[in-house]
Motif scaffolding. Structure first.
Motif, PDB file in Angstrom:
ATOM      1  N   GLU A 232      45.096  41.947  38.714  1.00  0.00           N
ATOM      2  CA  GLU A 232      43.887  42.232  37.930  1.00  0.00           C
ATOM      3  C   GLU A 232      44.022  41.545  36.529  1.00  0.00           C
ATOM      4  OE1 GLU A 232      40.263  43.698  36.836  1.00  0.00           O
ATOM      5  OE2 GLU A 232      41.418  43.917  38.753  1.00  0.00           O
ATOM      6  N   ASP A 233      45.155  41.400  35.745  1.00  0.00           N
ATOM      7  CA  ASP A 233      45.217  40.761  34.708  1.00  0.00           C
ATOM      8  C   ASP A 233      45.160  39.155  34.704  1.00  0.00           C
ATOM      9  OD1 ASP A 233      45.513  43.215  33.396  1.00  0.00           O
ATOM     10  OD2 ASP A 233      47.591  43.263  33.187  1.00  0.00           O
TER      11      ASP A 233
ATOM     12  N   LYS B 185      41.034  37.087  28.577  1.00  0.00           N
ATOM     13  CA  LYS B 185      41.928  36.452  27.419  1.00  0.00           C
ATOM     14  C   LYS B 185      43.040  35.603  27.930  1.00  0.00           C
ATOM     15  CE  LYS B 185      40.438  40.527  24.657  1.00  0.00           C
ATOM     16  NZ  LYS B 185      40.956  41.684  23.910  1.00  0.00           N
ATOM     17  N   ASP B 186      43.346  34.720  27.038  1.00  0.00           N
ATOM     18  CA  ASP B 186      44.181  33.959  27.484  1.00  0.00           C
ATOM     19  C   ASP B 186      45.775  34.618  27.689  1.00  0.00           C
ATOM     20  OD1 ASP B 186      42.552  31.777  27.954  1.00  0.00           O
ATOM     21  OD2 ASP B 186      43.024  30.881  26.038  1.00  0.00           O
ATOM     22  N   GLU B 187      46.099  35.340  26.282  1.00  0.00           N
ATOM     23  CA  GLU B 187      47.268  35.924  26.401  1.00  0.00           C
ATOM     24  C   GLU B 187      47.610  36.779  27.486  1.00  0.00           C
ATOM     25  OE1 GLU B 187      44.434  37.885  23.469  1.00  0.00           O
ATOM     26  OE2 GLU B 187      44.641  35.777  23.999  1.00  0.00           O
ATOM     27  N   ILE B 188      46.622  37.654  27.787  1.00  0.00           N
ATOM     28  CA  ILE B 188      46.748  38.582  29.039  1.00  0.00           C
ATOM     29  C   ILE B 188      47.215  38.021  30.455  1.00  0.00           C
ATOM     30  CG2 ILE B 188      45.798  40.412  30.213  1.00  0.00           C
ATOM     31  CD1 ILE B 188      44.208  41.228  27.824  1.00  0.00           C
ATOM     32  N   ARG B 189      46.405  36.813  30.694  1.00  0.00           N
ATOM     33  CA  ARG B 189      46.425  36.012  31.699  1.00  0.00           C
ATOM     34  C   ARG B 189      47.949  35.367  31.673  1.00  0.00           C
ATOM     35  NH1 ARG B 189      41.424  33.561  30.868  1.00  0.00           N
ATOM     36  NH2 ARG B 189      42.404  31.690  30.309  1.00  0.00           N
ATOM     37  N   LEU B 190      48.441  34.749  30.733  1.00  0.00           N
ATOM     38  CA  LEU B 190      49.810  34.284  30.464  1.00  0.00           C
ATOM     39  C   LEU B 190      50.867  35.253  30.710  1.00  0.00           C
ATOM     40  CD1 LEU B 190      49.207  31.589  27.648  1.00  0.00           C
ATOM     41  CD2 LEU B 190      49.352  31.095  30.122  1.00  0.00           C
ATOM     42  N   LYS B 191      50.893  36.271  30.139  1.00  0.00           N
ATOM     43  CA  LYS B 191      51.773  37.488  30.316  1.00  0.00           C
ATOM     44  C   LYS B 191      51.786  37.998  31.698  1.00  0.00           C
ATOM     45  CE  LYS B 191      52.936  42.165  28.366  1.00  0.00           C
ATOM     46  NZ  LYS B 191      52.420  42.991  27.113  1.00  0.00           N
TER      47      LYS B 191
ATOM     48  N   PRO C 232      34.936  34.245  42.286  1.00  0.00           N
ATOM     49  CA  PRO C 232      33.739  33.790  41.572  1.00  0.00           C
ATOM     50  C   PRO C 232      33.710  33.965  40.077  1.00  0.00           C
ATOM     51  CG  PRO C 232      33.425  36.094  42.379  1.00  0.00           C
ATOM     52  CD  PRO C 232      34.599  35.470  43.023  1.00  0.00           C
ATOM     53  N   ARG C 233      34.830  34.686  39.685  1.00  0.00           N
ATOM     54  CA  ARG C 233      35.093  34.643  38.230  1.00  0.00           C
ATOM     55  C   ARG C 233      35.906  33.686  37.749  1.00  0.00           C
ATOM     56  NH1 ARG C 233      37.739  40.696  37.085  1.00  0.00           N
ATOM     57  NH2 ARG C 233      38.989  39.753  38.828  1.00  0.00           N
ATOM     58  N   LYS C 234      35.116  32.837  36.741  1.00  0.00           N
ATOM     59  CA  LYS C 234      36.017  31.650  36.162  1.00  0.00           C
ATOM     60  C   LYS C 234      37.549  31.835  35.653  1.00  0.00           C
ATOM     61  CE  LYS C 234      31.673  29.297  34.983  1.00  0.00           C
ATOM     62  NZ  LYS C 234      30.808  28.733  33.749  1.00  0.00           N
ATOM     63  N   ALA C 235      37.559  32.964  34.853  1.00  0.00           N
ATOM     64  CA  ALA C 235      38.866  33.220  34.384  1.00  0.00           C
ATOM     65  C   ALA C 235      40.049  33.393  35.561  1.00  0.00           C
ATOM     66  CB  ALA C 235      38.824  34.385  33.414  1.00  0.00           C
ATOM     67  N   ALA C 236      39.631  33.982  36.495  1.00  0.00           N
ATOM     68  CA  ALA C 236      40.548  34.181  37.794  1.00  0.00           C
ATOM     69  C   ALA C 236      40.836  32.795  38.181  1.00  0.00           C
ATOM     70  CB  ALA C 236      39.788  34.986  38.946  1.00  0.00           C
ATOM     71  N   ARG C 237      40.170  32.006  38.162  1.00  0.00           N
ATOM     72  CA  ARG C 237      40.514  30.665  38.831  1.00  0.00           C
ATOM     73  C   ARG C 237      41.719  29.900  38.268  1.00  0.00           C
ATOM     74  NH1 ARG C 237      34.381  28.402  39.243  1.00  0.00           N
ATOM     75  NH2 ARG C 237      33.741  30.048  40.838  1.00  0.00           N
ATOM     76  N   ILE C 238      41.491  30.185  36.667  1.00  0.00           N
ATOM     77  CA  ILE C 238      42.517  29.630  35.809  1.00  0.00           C
ATOM     78  C   ILE C 238      43.717  30.451  35.902  1.00  0.00           C
ATOM     79  CG2 ILE C 238      43.068  29.363  33.415  1.00  0.00           C
ATOM     80  CD1 ILE C 238      40.008  28.885  33.027  1.00  0.00           C
TER      81      ILE C 238
END
Length: 984
Positions: free
Chosen positions: A21-22, A27-33, A67-73
Motif C-alpha cells: 500500500e505504501d 509521497k516519495d519518502e513513504i514509497r522509498l521507505k 492506474p495510479r501513477k505513484a504506484a508505477r514508480i
C-alpha cells in the motif's frame, strides 16, 4: 436443504500488505521507505524461498500495471532492487531464472483484446516500467546470462515505441540512459550494436529518440559498428543532414529510403524532449564551412536551420513555437556566451515582438518569460549585453523594440551592461543615430529619440553604479556618450566625417538631444563623481568642434564680443583644471562646474549667460585669482556669485538646480548679509505675476515691509471675526476649526471663480451683441431695425467691431495664462531658494548671520497659499533649530540689540493666526533666540521673561492676538530644563 461452505482460513501477512500500500503513496519518502522494507526481506542473508520470490515478483509486476501513477514508480523501484538482490548470488536448485522473470513480465503486461482502453494503457505502462526495472537492476548484463535476454528486452521496448507513439519518448529515454550505464560499466560493445540494429529495424532512427540514442552511442562507443545508410557519415549532426534533422526535431514525418515512415508521436508535450539537450550539447562552436566536409553542424547553423527556420517558421504551429521559446530560455539560462549570442535570429525575434505586443495572444506569457530571461542573463553576465542589444535591434530590423513590445527590455539591458559591452553598444547606437534605417523624417526622428533615450539610460545607470567598474573606465564611456550627443545636437552634420547623418536632423530632434545632455549632466552631478570633469569635457568638445568644423557647421551664432568672453572663460577653466590636479580646495571644482555650465548656456543660445560670464570672471579674480589681483574684501564677489546662482536656480531645469546647490554648498560660508538678503527677498515676494515682475523685471517698486504690514492688517481684520473662545482651544481644536475654515474658503473661491467666469461670458456676449447691433435671444426688447439690410461701410464697421471684441477676449485669456505661469514660476523659484537656504543652514547654522532667516521663514510658512512651500519653510526652520545645540548656538559678538529686536518680531509673528505648523515653528524660533541671548549673558533671562510676559498680556487684552497655548507650554518646559544651568 443446503449446507454452507466452510470458509477457509488464510494466513495474511499484514506487514507485507502495508508495504504494498505504501509503495503506491504519493509521497516519495513513504514509497522509498516501503521499498527498503520490502527489499530487506529478500537479501541473500535472509535466504528467501522460491515460493516467496515468485509471489513478490508477481505482485510487483502486477503493481506496475496499476492506474495510479505513484504506484508505477514505487513498484518499479522495489522490483529493481528485489531483482538485484535475488540475482546477486547464484541460487542452487532454484526455479527462479531470468527467463522465468522475463516470461512473467511479458505475460502479466500483455494487453489482451478484450480489455478497456484504460486497462490497455495501464498494461503498456507496466511493460515500460518493467523493462526499465530489469535494465537498471543490471541482471541482463551478467556474463553468465544469455545475450538473447538483452535482445528480447530491447525488442519489446522498441515494439512498444513503434506501436504506441505516445510512449515513444519514454521508451527512447530508457535506451538513451542505458547506453551511458553500459559505458560506465565498460560493457561489451555488442549490447550497443544490438540496440542500434533494433532501432533501425523498427524504423525509429529518424525520430528525436533515435537521434539522441545514436549520438550517445557515437560518444560512448565510438568503435561500434553503426548500421549503414542511416545517416551521412554516420552522424545525425553532419551539416548535410540539417534539413532532415530539422524535420525530425520538430517531429514532422520523414520518409525513409525504404518507403517506411517514422510516425509522429501524435501527442504534444509542454516539456522539451530530452533529445534537444542531447543535440544542443553536441553542436560544435566551429563553422563547418571552414573545416572538412565531414564537420558537424555549428550551433549557429543548427539554431538557424532547426529552430529559427523550423520551429519559428511562419507556418509553424503555436505548439512548436512554444517549444522554440523553451529552447530560447534554456540557452539563455544555461548556454555558453557563444551559444547565447546566436539565438537572436530573425523569425524568433519577429515572433517574440508579435507575441509581446498583444496580451491575449496564445504565446504572450511565454514571450514575456523569454523577454525577462534576456536582462536576467545580462544581470548575471554584464558582458552579454552587447550580443543582446545587437540581436534585438539589428535582427528585428527596428530600433524601437521597447515601444513595439510595450516593455523596457532593451533599456534594462543597456543599464546592466559593463564597460566591455558598452564599448560595443555605444558606437552601435551612435551609428543608429546617424543612420536610423529610414529616410522618412518622422520615423527617423522617432528612432533617434529612442536611441537617445537608451544612451541616457546608460548614463543614469553608470552615474549611480557602485564598484562594478573603475571610475576611469566609466568616465571614458560617459564622455563618449556625451560626445555623441554633442556631435548631433550642436552641428549640422555636413562636415568631413565619414557618416553624414541621413536624413538630416530636424531642429526638434537637435533640441531633444540638447535636453538629453542636460539630463545626463543632471544625473552625473547627483552622484558628484564627475561634476568637475565631464561638464568641462562637454563644453570643450563643443568649442573644438566649432573651431575645426569636424562635425559640420555650428548651429549657434556667437558674436565677437561673446566669443571674447567665452575665450576668457576657457582660460579660467584651464587654470582651474591645473590647480585642481595639484589637489587644492574643493571650491576649485565648484568654480569649474559653474564656468562649464555657464559656457554651456552660452552655447545653447541663452542671452543672459553673457553677463553671467563677466560676473563670473569678477568672482574668479576675487576668490581664486593670483595673489597680486586678489583683494581683501570679497563681499562684492560673494554677492555677485549668489546672483549668478539664483539666475541658474530660477530656470525650469533640474540640472541647474542641482548645479546651483553644489556650487552654493562650496561657497555657503562666504555668503554676506547682502547675499542672504537676495535669498530672503525671493521668499518675501508674492506668488503672482506682480511678484514675478518684482523679481525679474523690477517693475513693481513697492517696499516689502509695506506689503507685510498691509498683509498683516488684512489678516487682523479677518481674525477679528473669530470667536474669542477659540484662543483657549488646544492644537487639535485649532486644526479642526482651521480645516473647516479652509474648506469654506475653497468653496467660496470656487463660487467666486464661477461668478467671475459667468460675468466674463455675459460681458463678452454683451460686447458681441453690441458689435452686431443685436440683443440676446432671451432679452425682452427686440430691435425692429435689426433685420434691415446693411451697406458695405456698415459691414466693414461690424467686422472691425467683431475683430476688436475677439482681440480683447484673446488678450484677457493671455493675461489669465500669464498669471498662471507666473504663479508656477514663483512657486518653483521659492522651492529652489528654500533648497539653497537649507544648504546654508546645514553649513552655517552657528553663524549669527543665519538668524536673519528665522523671521522670513516664519512669514513664508504663514502666508504662502501653497502647502508645499509652507511645509518646506517649516522643515528648514525645524532643521535649523535642531542643529543649534550646545556649542553650535550662534555667538553674539558685540551689540545684542538686533537679536532682541528679532525676538520681539518673532513674538509679534506668533500672534498672527496661521496653520498649526506655524505656531510650532514660532515657538522653536523664539526658543532659539532665547538660547542665543542666554548663552551671551545669563542675566538676560530676566528681559526674556518680560518679552514672554508682554506677549501673554497681548493675548489677554487684544482680540487680534492669536498666539497658541503651545507657545507658552514649550517655554515653560524650556524653563524647567534650563533652570539648573541658569542657577550655576
Amino acid at each position: 436443504m443446503g449446507f454452507k461452505r466452510r470458509r477457509e482460513h488464510y494466513n495474511v501477512d499484514t506487514k507485507l500488505v502495508e508495504i504494498y500500500e505504501d509503495l503506491a503513496s504519493e509521497k516519495d519518502e513513504i514509497r522509498l521507505k516501503a521499498a527498503q522494507g520490502l527489499v530487506s526481506q529478500f537479501t541473500p542473508d535472509k535466504e528467501p524461498s522460491d515460493d516467496q520470490i515468485k509471489k513478490v515478483l508477481l505482485r510487483l509486476v502486477r503493481g506496475l500495471c496499476s492506474p495510479r501513477k505513484a504506484a508505477r514508480i514505487g513498484f518499479s523501484i522495489a522490483l529493481t532492487e528485489v531483482l538485484t538482490q535475488i540475482f546477486s548470488v547464484k541460487r542452487e536448485d532454484s526455479d527462479i531464472t531470468i527467463e522465468n522473470v522475463l516470461s512473467l513480465w511479458e505475460r502479466q503486461t500483455n494487453a489482451a483484446g478484450g480489455e478497456t482502453g484504460q486497462e490497455q494503457r495501464d498494461h503498456h505502462f507496466g511493460r515500460l516500467f518493467g523493462a526499465e526495472a530489469m535494465i537498471k537492476s543490471n541482471i541482463l548484463f551478467n556474463p553468465s546470462m544469455p545475450f538473447t535476454h538483452w535482445t528480447k528486452v530491447i525488442e519489446m521496448i522498441f515494439e512498444l515505441a513503434q506501436k504506441k507513439p505516445w510512449l515513444r519518448e519514454e521508451c527512447g529515454w530508457i535506451i538513451y540512459r542505458c547506453i551511458y550505464d553500459l559505458s560506465a560499466r565498460d560493457m561489451d560493445v555488442k549490447f550497443v550494436e544490438a540496440a542500434l540494429s533494433r532501432l533501425c529495424e523498427y524504423n525509429l532512427a529518424a525520430t528525436p529518440e533515435g537521434v539522441a540514442i545514436w549520438l550517445a552511442a557515437r560518444d560512448m562507443f565510438p568503435k561500434a559498428n553503426f548500421p549503414s545508410k542511416t545517416w551521412k557519415h554516420d552522424d545525425p549532426l553532419d551539416h548535410k543532414e540539417r534539413g532532415s534533422l530539422s524535420k525530425i526535431m520538430k517531429e514532422s514525418s520523414t520518409e525513409q529510403e525504404d518507403g517506411n515512415k517514422a510516425k509522429s508521436s501524435g501527442v504534444w508535450n509542454s516539456k522539451l524532449h530530452f533529445a534537444w539537450e542531447a543535440v544542443l550539447s553536441r553542436t560544435s562552436d566551429e563553422n563547418p564551412k571552414s573545416k572538412n566536409k565531414h564537420a558537424r553542424l555549428s550551433f549557429a547553423d543548427f539554431w538557424l536551420e532547426v529552430v529559427d527556420n523550423g520551429l519559428f517558421a511562419s507556418a509553424s504551429s503555436d505548439e512548436r513555437k512554444y517549444w522554440g521559446f523553451l529552447l530560447f530560455n534554456k540557452v539563455l539560462n544555461e548556454g555558453s556566451p557563444e551559444h547565447a549570442s546566436h539565438v537572436f535570429t530573425k523569425n524568433l525575434v519577429r515572433c517574440l515582438m508579435n507575441q509581446l505586443a498583444v496580451e491575449d495572444r496564445y504565446l504572450h506569457r511565454m514571450a514575456v518569460k523569454a523577454s525577462k530571461a534576456i536582462p536576467a542573463r545580462v544581470s548575471r553576465e554584464p558582458s552579454f549585453a552587447a550580443s543582446a542589444v545587437r540581436g534585438l535591434i539589428q535582427t528585428s530590423g527596428t530600433l524601437n523594440f521597447d515601444q513595439a513590445t510595450k516593455t523596457k527590455t532593451v533599456e534594462k539591458i543597456v543599464s546592466e551592461a559593463n564597460r566591455e559591452a558598452l564599448q560595443e553598444i555605444v558606437p552601435m547606437l551612435e551609428q543608429f543615430l546617424s543612420r536610423p534605417g529610414t529616410t522618412d523624417e518622422k520615423f527617423a526622428s522617432s528612432n533617434r529619440n529612442f536611441v537617445a533615450h537608451l544612451l541616457l539610460s546608460i548614463v543614469r545607470s553608470k552615474a549611480t553604479s557602485g564598484d562594478k567598474d573603475s571610475e576611469e573606465d566609466c568616465q571614458s564611456v560617459l564622455e563618449q556618450i556625451l560626445s555623441t550627443f554633442v556631435r548631433f545636437a550642436y552641428f549640422k552634420g555636413d562636415g568631413a566625417r565619414e557618416l553624414v547623418p541621413e536624413p538630416a536632423f530636424t531642429q526638434a530632434t537637435q533640441e531633444l538631444l540638447r535636453n538629453r545632455i542636460n539630463s545626463s549632466l543632471n544625473s552625473l552631478l547627483a552622484s558628484q563623481k564627475y561634476a568637475s570633469t565631464i561638464p568641462y569635457a562637454v563644453v570643450r568638445q563643443i568649442r573644438d568642434g566649432a573651431k575645426s568644423e569636424e562635425y559640420g557647421k555650428f548651429i549657434i551664432s556667437i558674436d565677437d564680443k561673446l566669443q571674447a568672453s567665452v575665450k576668457n572663460a576657457f582660460k579660467a577653466l584651464k587654470k582651474l583644471s591645473s590647480k585642481e590636479k595639484k589637489g587644492e580646495a574643493s571650491s576649485l571644482s565648484a568654480f569649474k562646474l559653474l564656468y562649464s555650465m555657464t559656457v554651456l548656456q552660452v552655447y545653447s543660445g541663452d542671452a543672459d549667460a553673457v553677463s553671467m560670464l563677466d560676473e563670473l570672471e569678477f568672482c574668479y579674480t576675487k576668490f581664486l585669482g593670483d595673489e597680486s589681483s586678489k583683494k581683501e574684501d570679497t563681499s562684492d564677489a560673494s554677492d555677485a556669485l549668489v546672483e549668478i546662482l539664483l539666475s541658474f536656480a530660477s530656470k525650469q531645469s533640474a540640472l541647474f538646480r542641482r548645479m546651483s546647490e553644489q556650487v552654493f554648498g562650496a561657497f555657503a560660508d562666504q555668503v554676506t548679509e547682502n547675499g542672504l538678503e537676495s535669498l530672503i527677498s525671493i521668499l518675501e515676494a508674492k506668488e503672482s505675476l506682480a511678484g514675478q515682475q518684482e523679481m525679474f523685471d523690477q517693475d513693481d517698486g513697492e517696499d516689502v515691509e509695506e506689503d507685510d504690514e498691509e498683509h498683516d492688517h488684512d489678516n487682523d481684520k479677518d481674525e477679528d471675526m473669530v470667536d474669542v473662545d477659540e484662543m483657549d482651544s488646544d492644537v487639535e481644536v485649532v486644526e479642526a476649526g482651521e480645516g473647516s475654515e479652509s474648506e469654506s474658503e475653497s468653496d467660496e473661491d470656487e463660487e467666486e471663480d464661477n461668478e467671475e467666469d459667468a460675468a466674463e461670458v455675459a460681458a463678452f456676449e454683451a460686447k458681441l451683441a453690441a458689435a452686431l447691433g443685436t440683443h440676446r435671444a432671451d432679452d425682452d426688447a427686440a430691435d425692429s431695425e435689426s433685420d434691415a439690410d446693411m451697406n458695405d461701410d456698415e459691414m466693414d464697421q461690424v467686422d472691425e467691431s467683431l475683430a476688436n471684441v475677439f482681440r480683447a477676449r484673446k488678450q484677457a485669456a493671455d493675461q489669465i495664462k500669464d498669471k498662471k505661469d507666473a504663479r508656477e514660476n514663483m512657486i518653483n523659484f521659492k522651492n529652489r531658494v528654500l533648497d539653497l537656504i537649507e544648504i546654508y543652514v546645514k553649513k552655517c547654522h552657528s553663524s549669527l548671520l543665519a538668524l536673519d532667516l528665522l523671521l522670513p521663514l516664519l512669514r513664508l510658512a504663514r502666508r504662502s497659499s501653497v502647502k508645499q512651500i509652507a511645509g518646506k519653510a517649516n522643515s528648514v526652520l525645524r532643521e535649523y533649530t535642531k542643529l543649534c545645540k550646545g556649542n553650535a548656538v550662534p555667538n553674539i559678538n558685540g551689540d545684542a540689540e538686533p537679536v532682541w529686536e528679532l525676538l520681539r518680531a518673532i513674538h509679534k509673528e506668533a500672534c498672527h493666526s496661521g496653520p498649526p505648523a506655524h505656531a510650532a515653528a514660532s515657538s522653536q524660533a523664539s526658543l532659539l533666540i532665547v538660547k542665543v541671548l542666554v548663552a551671551d549673558d545669563k542675566a538676560s533671562i530676566s528681559d526674556v521673561v518680560d518679552v514672554y510676559a508682554s506677549t501673554r498680556k497681548e493675548q489677554l487684552r487684544s482680540t487680534k492676538c492669536h498666539v497658541q497655548p503651545s507657545f507658552f507650554t514649550e517655554w515653560n518646559n524650556w524653563c524647567v530644563s534650563a533652570s539648573k544651568q541658569l542657577k550655576n
